[in-house]
Write a protein that holds these residues in place. Structure first.
Motif, PDB file in Angstrom:
ATOM      1  N   ALA A  78       0.835  -1.203   0.000  1.00 13.87           N
ATOM      2  CA  ALA A  78       0.000   0.000   0.000  1.00 13.87           C
ATOM      3  C   ALA A  78       0.872   1.257   0.000  1.00 13.87           C
ATOM      4  CB  ALA A  78      -0.921  -0.005   1.221  1.00 13.87           C
ATOM      5  N   ILE A  79       1.948   1.223   0.788  1.00 13.73           N
ATOM      6  CA  ILE A  79       2.867   2.368   0.849  1.00 13.73           C
ATOM      7  C   ILE A  79       3.565   2.560  -0.496  1.00 13.73           C
ATOM      8  CG2 ILE A  79       4.968   3.267   1.927  1.00 13.73           C
ATOM      9  CD1 ILE A  79       4.118   1.751   4.480  1.00 13.73           C
ATOM     10  N   ILE A  80       4.012   1.435  -1.101  1.00 12.12           N
ATOM     11  CA  ILE A  80       4.690   1.495  -2.406  1.00 12.12           C
ATOM     12  C   ILE A  80       3.767   2.098  -3.459  1.00 12.12           C
ATOM     13  CG2 ILE A  80       5.627   0.113  -4.313  1.00 12.12           C
ATOM     14  CD1 ILE A  80       6.610  -1.879  -2.151  1.00 12.12           C
ATOM     15  N   ILE A  81       2.528   1.595  -3.521  1.00 12.02           N
ATOM     16  CA  ILE A  81       1.572   2.069  -4.529  1.00 12.02           C
ATOM     17  C   ILE A  81       1.212   3.534  -4.284  1.00 12.02           C
ATOM     18  CG2 ILE A  81      -0.773   1.784  -5.415  1.00 12.02           C
ATOM     19  CD1 ILE A  81      -0.416  -1.249  -4.944  1.00 12.02           C
ATOM     20  N   PHE A  82       0.978   3.894  -3.011  1.00 12.39           N
ATOM     21  CA  PHE A  82       0.628   5.286  -2.673  1.00 12.39           C
ATOM     22  C   PHE A  82       1.757   6.223  -3.085  1.00 12.39           C
ATOM     23  CE2 PHE A  82       0.465   8.984   0.096  1.00 12.39           C
ATOM     24  CZ  PHE A  82      -0.879   9.346   0.033  1.00 12.39           C
ATOM     25  N   LYS A  83       2.983   5.859  -2.711  1.00 12.14           N
ATOM     26  CA  LYS A  83       4.139   6.699  -3.040  1.00 12.14           C
ATOM     27  C   LYS A  83       4.360   6.730  -4.558  1.00 12.14           C
ATOM     28  CE  LYS A  83       7.988   8.974  -1.981  1.00 12.14           C
ATOM     29  NZ  LYS A  83       9.218   8.275  -1.588  1.00 12.14           N
ATOM     30  N   GLY A  84       4.206   5.573  -5.209  1.00  7.79           N
ATOM     31  CA  GLY A  84       4.429   5.491  -6.652  1.00  7.79           C
ATOM     32  C   GLY A  84       3.408   6.257  -7.462  1.00  7.79           C
ATOM     33  N   VAL A  85       2.173   6.366  -6.936  1.00 11.54           N
ATOM     34  CA  VAL A  85       1.103   7.072  -7.637  1.00 11.54           C
ATOM     35  C   VAL A  85       1.179   8.579  -7.389  1.00 11.54           C
ATOM     36  CG1 VAL A  85      -1.401   7.412  -7.780  1.00 11.54           C
ATOM     37  CG2 VAL A  85      -0.457   5.091  -7.724  1.00 11.54           C
ATOM     38  N   PHE A  86       1.378   8.975  -6.133  1.00 12.52           N
ATOM     39  CA  PHE A  86       1.339  10.399  -5.788  1.00 12.52           C
ATOM     40  C   PHE A  86       2.705  11.081  -5.841  1.00 12.52           C
ATOM     41  CE2 PHE A  86      -2.513   8.639  -3.888  1.00 12.52           C
ATOM     42  CZ  PHE A  86      -3.452   9.545  -4.364  1.00 12.52           C
ATOM     43  N   SER A  87       3.766  10.285  -5.923  1.00  8.41           N
ATOM     44  CA  SER A  87       5.108  10.841  -6.116  1.00  8.41           C
ATOM     45  C   SER A  87       5.849   9.940  -7.094  1.00  8.41           C
ATOM     46  CB  SER A  87       5.846  10.923  -4.771  1.00  8.41           C
ATOM     47  OG  SER A  87       7.108  11.517  -4.934  1.00  8.41           O
ATOM     48  N   PRO A  88       5.394   9.905  -8.346  1.00  7.70           N
ATOM     49  CA  PRO A  88       5.910   8.935  -9.330  1.00  7.70           C
ATOM     50  C   PRO A  88       7.383   9.141  -9.653  1.00  7.70           C
ATOM     51  CG  PRO A  88       4.509  10.560 -10.413  1.00  7.70           C
ATOM     52  CD  PRO A  88       4.374  10.786  -8.944  1.00  7.70           C
ATOM     53  N   LEU A  89       8.007   8.051 -10.093  1.00  8.11           N
ATOM     54  CA  LEU A  89       9.422   8.093 -10.467  1.00  8.11           C
ATOM     55  C   LEU A  89       9.647   8.991 -11.678  1.00  8.11           C
ATOM     56  CD1 LEU A  89      10.250   4.289 -10.117  1.00  8.11           C
ATOM     57  CD2 LEU A  89      10.891   6.111  -8.533  1.00  8.11           C
ATOM     58  N   GLY A  90       8.649   9.078 -12.543  1.00  5.23           N
ATOM     59  CA  GLY A  90       8.755   9.899 -13.751  1.00  5.23           C
ATOM     60  C   GLY A  90       7.492   9.741 -14.578  1.00  5.23           C
ATOM     61  N   GLU A  91       7.495  10.320 -15.753  1.00  2.00           N
ATOM     62  CA  GLU A  91       6.357  10.180 -16.673  1.00  2.00           C
ATOM     63  C   GLU A  91       6.526   8.905 -17.497  1.00  2.00           C
ATOM     64  OE1 GLU A  91       3.538  11.982 -17.326  1.00  2.00           O
ATOM     65  OE2 GLU A  91       3.977  13.103 -15.492  1.00  2.00           O
ATOM     66  N   PRO A  92       5.451   8.135 -17.678  1.00  2.00           N
ATOM     67  CA  PRO A  92       5.562   6.950 -18.549  1.00  2.00           C
ATOM     68  C   PRO A  92       6.051   7.347 -19.936  1.00  2.00           C
ATOM     69  CG  PRO A  92       3.510   6.894 -17.330  1.00  2.00           C
ATOM     70  CD  PRO A  92       4.119   8.244 -17.064  1.00  2.00           C
ATOM     71  N   LYS A  93       7.083   6.683 -20.381  1.00  4.79           N
ATOM     72  CA  LYS A  93       7.717   6.999 -21.659  1.00  4.79           C
ATOM     73  C   LYS A  93       6.863   6.480 -22.817  1.00  4.79           C
ATOM     74  CE  LYS A  93      12.424   6.554 -23.511  1.00  4.79           C
ATOM     75  NZ  LYS A  93      13.706   5.841 -23.298  1.00  4.79           N
ATOM     76  N   ILE A  94       6.914   7.163 -23.955  1.00  2.00           N
ATOM     77  CA  ILE A  94       6.201   6.691 -25.147  1.00  2.00           C
ATOM     78  C   ILE A  94       6.924   5.468 -25.687  1.00  2.00           C
ATOM     79  CG2 ILE A  94       5.524   7.226 -27.511  1.00  2.00           C
ATOM     80  CD1 ILE A  94       5.295  10.153 -26.668  1.00  2.00           C
ATOM     81  N   MET A  95       6.221   4.343 -25.684  1.00  2.00           N
ATOM     82  CA  MET A  95       6.815   3.082 -26.137  1.00  2.00           C
ATOM     83  C   MET A  95       6.092   2.619 -27.400  1.00  2.00           C
ATOM     84  SD  MET A  95       9.039   2.628 -23.678  1.00  2.00           S
ATOM     85  CE  MET A  95       9.538   0.916 -23.542  1.00  2.00           C
ATOM     86  N   GLU A  96       6.831   2.042 -28.320  1.00  2.00           N
ATOM     87  CA  GLU A  96       6.258   1.547 -29.577  1.00  2.00           C
ATOM     88  C   GLU A  96       5.725   0.134 -29.369  1.00  2.00           C
ATOM     89  OE1 GLU A  96       5.848   3.445 -32.156  1.00  2.00           O
ATOM     90  OE2 GLU A  96       6.877   5.105 -31.164  1.00  2.00           O
ATOM     91  N   ALA A  97       4.719  -0.003 -28.520  1.00  2.96           N
ATOM     92  CA  ALA A  97       4.133  -1.316 -28.238  1.00  2.96           C
ATOM     93  C   ALA A  97       2.974  -1.554 -29.201  1.00  2.96           C
ATOM     94  CB  ALA A  97       3.659  -1.386 -26.789  1.00  2.96           C
ATOM     95  N   ALA A  98       3.101  -2.554 -30.052  1.00  2.41           N
ATOM     96  CA  ALA A  98       2.081  -2.821 -31.071  1.00  2.41           C
ATOM     97  C   ALA A  98       0.811  -3.408 -30.465  1.00  2.41           C
ATOM     98  CB  ALA A  98       2.648  -3.761 -32.129  1.00  2.41           C
ATOM     99  N   THR A  99       0.968  -4.293 -29.492  1.00  7.29           N
ATOM    100  CA  THR A  99      -0.197  -4.971 -28.910  1.00  7.29           C
ATOM    101  C   THR A  99      -0.112  -4.955 -27.380  1.00  7.29           C
ATOM    102  OG1 THR A  99       0.985  -7.081 -29.137  1.00  7.29           O
ATOM    103  CG2 THR A  99      -0.572  -6.495 -30.888  1.00  7.29           C
ATOM    104  N   PRO A 100      -0.287  -3.788 -26.751  1.00  2.00           N
ATOM    105  CA  PRO A 100      -0.168  -3.703 -25.293  1.00  2.00           C
ATOM    106  C   PRO A 100      -1.182  -4.565 -24.541  1.00  2.00           C
ATOM    107  CG  PRO A 100      -1.040  -1.659 -26.205  1.00  2.00           C
ATOM    108  CD  PRO A 100      -0.555  -2.475 -27.352  1.00  2.00           C
ATOM    109  N   PHE A 101      -2.437  -4.642 -25.069  1.00  8.23           N
ATOM    110  CA  PHE A 101      -3.445  -5.471 -24.404  1.00  8.23           C
ATOM    111  C   PHE A 101      -3.015  -6.932 -24.405  1.00  8.23           C
ATOM    112  CE2 PHE A 101      -7.084  -8.287 -24.357  1.00  8.23           C
ATOM    113  CZ  PHE A 101      -7.856  -7.786 -23.317  1.00  8.23           C
ATOM    114  N   LYS A 102      -2.574  -7.414 -25.571  1.00 11.31           N
ATOM    115  CA  LYS A 102      -2.155  -8.816 -25.687  1.00 11.31           C
ATOM    116  C   LYS A 102      -0.980  -9.105 -24.765  1.00 11.31           C
ATOM    117  CE  LYS A 102      -0.709 -12.314 -29.076  1.00 11.31           C
ATOM    118  NZ  LYS A 102      -0.437 -12.588 -30.511  1.00 11.31           N
TER     119      LYS A 102
END
Length: 423
Positions: A157-181
């Motif tokens: 819970a602490i990890i998720i709370f800290k990771g959500v409200f004080s994130p390590l950075g912005e998610p990088k744009i990745m060339e993922a063709a099928t992220p759902f799969k």
């Protein structure tokens, strides 16, 4: 009737049963690989990591009172083979050795000197303790689990709370063709759907114990308990996938799964947080290993009429050998097995929901055959075996980009076999 308190407590017990500590290492990888596509990939992961386990528990309850009921309408022989595959998957071939390997890699840095020697010593102790408590029933394991699980959840819970409200950075744009799969197929690695099928009998016994419930009340209790457990899994998985996504601009791609989780936790909570998580994960892995070993021992001692003690010792020896390969190797070995067995399991889940509608058992047979042909070919592809003609046919199947190419062949197989007479 039952009390709300009973529902909540049983729901958390089911969550603890399904939430093996090894499951922690997969959601961050999904987010890390898919970056800005973390939402889509997390939906796929949660579907197989949480949604199907929920359906599996309910379907197993609908199917009958024991494990053999789940696939017996295909045929009694198939049911035995299917059950053996399930037990071996969550036992000595995949999940059980992964508990030992995960516990070690979460505690010991991989760049340490004499790494292999420490691994051998650790795994020897880990599986020796597993044998000891599997052979001798003791409340110590339950008490340790009762202490460690809340601590592990608090740290998460602490990890998720800290990771959500004080994130390590912005998610990088990745060339993922099928992220759902990608998320969908990686959700197989939790093995929670397979575990839910196997553990359904234990869950139902727990619900019935000391309670005088009619069928409707029992089913209502099961639904509420399952939603609590699966809801908890969904929150944890979603949070960890997002945190993995925020690490894309901070860490280098190609990092190992356990190393990724350890590094993320160290960045969020420092070395102390990393050590506390490592200890909790190792303890949870140990209690999971003991429970899985006992499950394997119980099943095969009854099936093969061999002493429980002998099955336990053999199970642990095999697990020790596989655990020595390390988590990432075990994960790679698991992929073709899970790619083959998971679609069949999912097909059986939906067939059991329709058991009262389906009068001809051949529908079960045809659905499993249609699903199995495609999932077997997908397993071959994972192993690097490609046949050009089959590739052409496979590429034309609908839902392939979602990891659901087996759905239409399964449905067609069931329809075609429904025209065969029931014997």
């Amino acid at each position: 009737m039952y009390k709300k308190k009973d529902v909540v407590l049983t729901g958390f017990a089911l969550f603890a049963m399904l939430f093996g500590a090894g499951n922690l290492i997969f959601p961050p990888v999904v987010g890390f690989i898919n970056g800005n596509n973390w939402v889509v990939s997390s939906v796929g992961f949660i579907l197989t990591g949480a949604g199907f386990p929920l359906l599996a528990i309910i379907a197993a309850a609908v199917a009958g009172k024991d494990l053999d009921s789940f696939a017996t309408r295909v045929s009694p022989l198939f049911s035995k083979i299917f059950n053996i595959a399930l037990i071996l998957s969550i036992g000595p071939l995949l999940a059980l050795p992964r508990t030992g390997a995960t516990a070690f890699e979460m505690l010991v840095p991989q760049n340490i000197e004499n790494f292999q020697m420490y691994k051998f010593v650790f795994l020897t102790i880990f599986f020796a303790v597993t044998i000891l408590f599997s052979l001798k029933s003791s409340k110590v394991v339950d008490r340790v689990g009762a202490i460690l699980t809340p601590i592990l959840l608090l740290v998460l819970a602490i990890i998720i709370f800290k990771g959500v409200f004080s994130p390590l950075g912005e998610p990088k744009i990745m060339e993922a063709a099928t992220p759902f799969k990608y998320g969908f197929l990686n959700g197989y690695q939790t093995m929670d759907t397979l575990a839910a099928i196997v553990f359904s009998e234990i869950i139902l016994k727990s619900i019935r114990k000391g309670r005088n419930l009619d069928a409707a009340e029992e089913f209502s209790f099961l639904i509420k308990v399952s939603f609590i457990a699966i809801g908890g899994l969904t929150i944890v998985y979603g949070g960890l996938v997002y945190i993995g996504g925020t690490a894309t601009g901070v860490l280098v791609q190609g990092i190992g799964s356990t190393e990724l989780l350890s590094t993320i936790v160290a960045l969020l909570l420092g070395k102390i947080g990393k050590i506390v998580l490592g200890i909790c994960v190792a303890g949870a892995c140990l209690t999971t290993a003991i429970g899985l070993t006992a499950t394997v021992g119980d099943y095969f001692s009854g099936l093969l009429k061999i002493a429980y003690e002998k099955i336990v010792i053999l199970t642990v020896i095999i697990s020790f050998i596989f655990a020595s390969f390390g988590v990432d190797v075990i994960v790679k070995l698991a992929v073709p097995v899970l790619v083959f067995i998971y679609p069949i399991s999912i097909a059986l889940i939906f067939l059991n929901f329709m058991k009262n509608i389906i009068k001809n058992d051949n529908v079960y047979v045809g659905t499993v055959i249609g699903t199995g042909i495609v999932s077997a070919y997908e397993a071959m592809q994972v192993m690097g075996i490609n046949i050009e003609l089959f590739n052409t046919i496979y590429s034309k199947l609908p839902l392939e980009s979602f990891g659901l190419s087996w759905v239409l062949p399964g449905i067609l197989g069931g329809i075609i076999f429904s025209f065969f007479k029931k014997y």
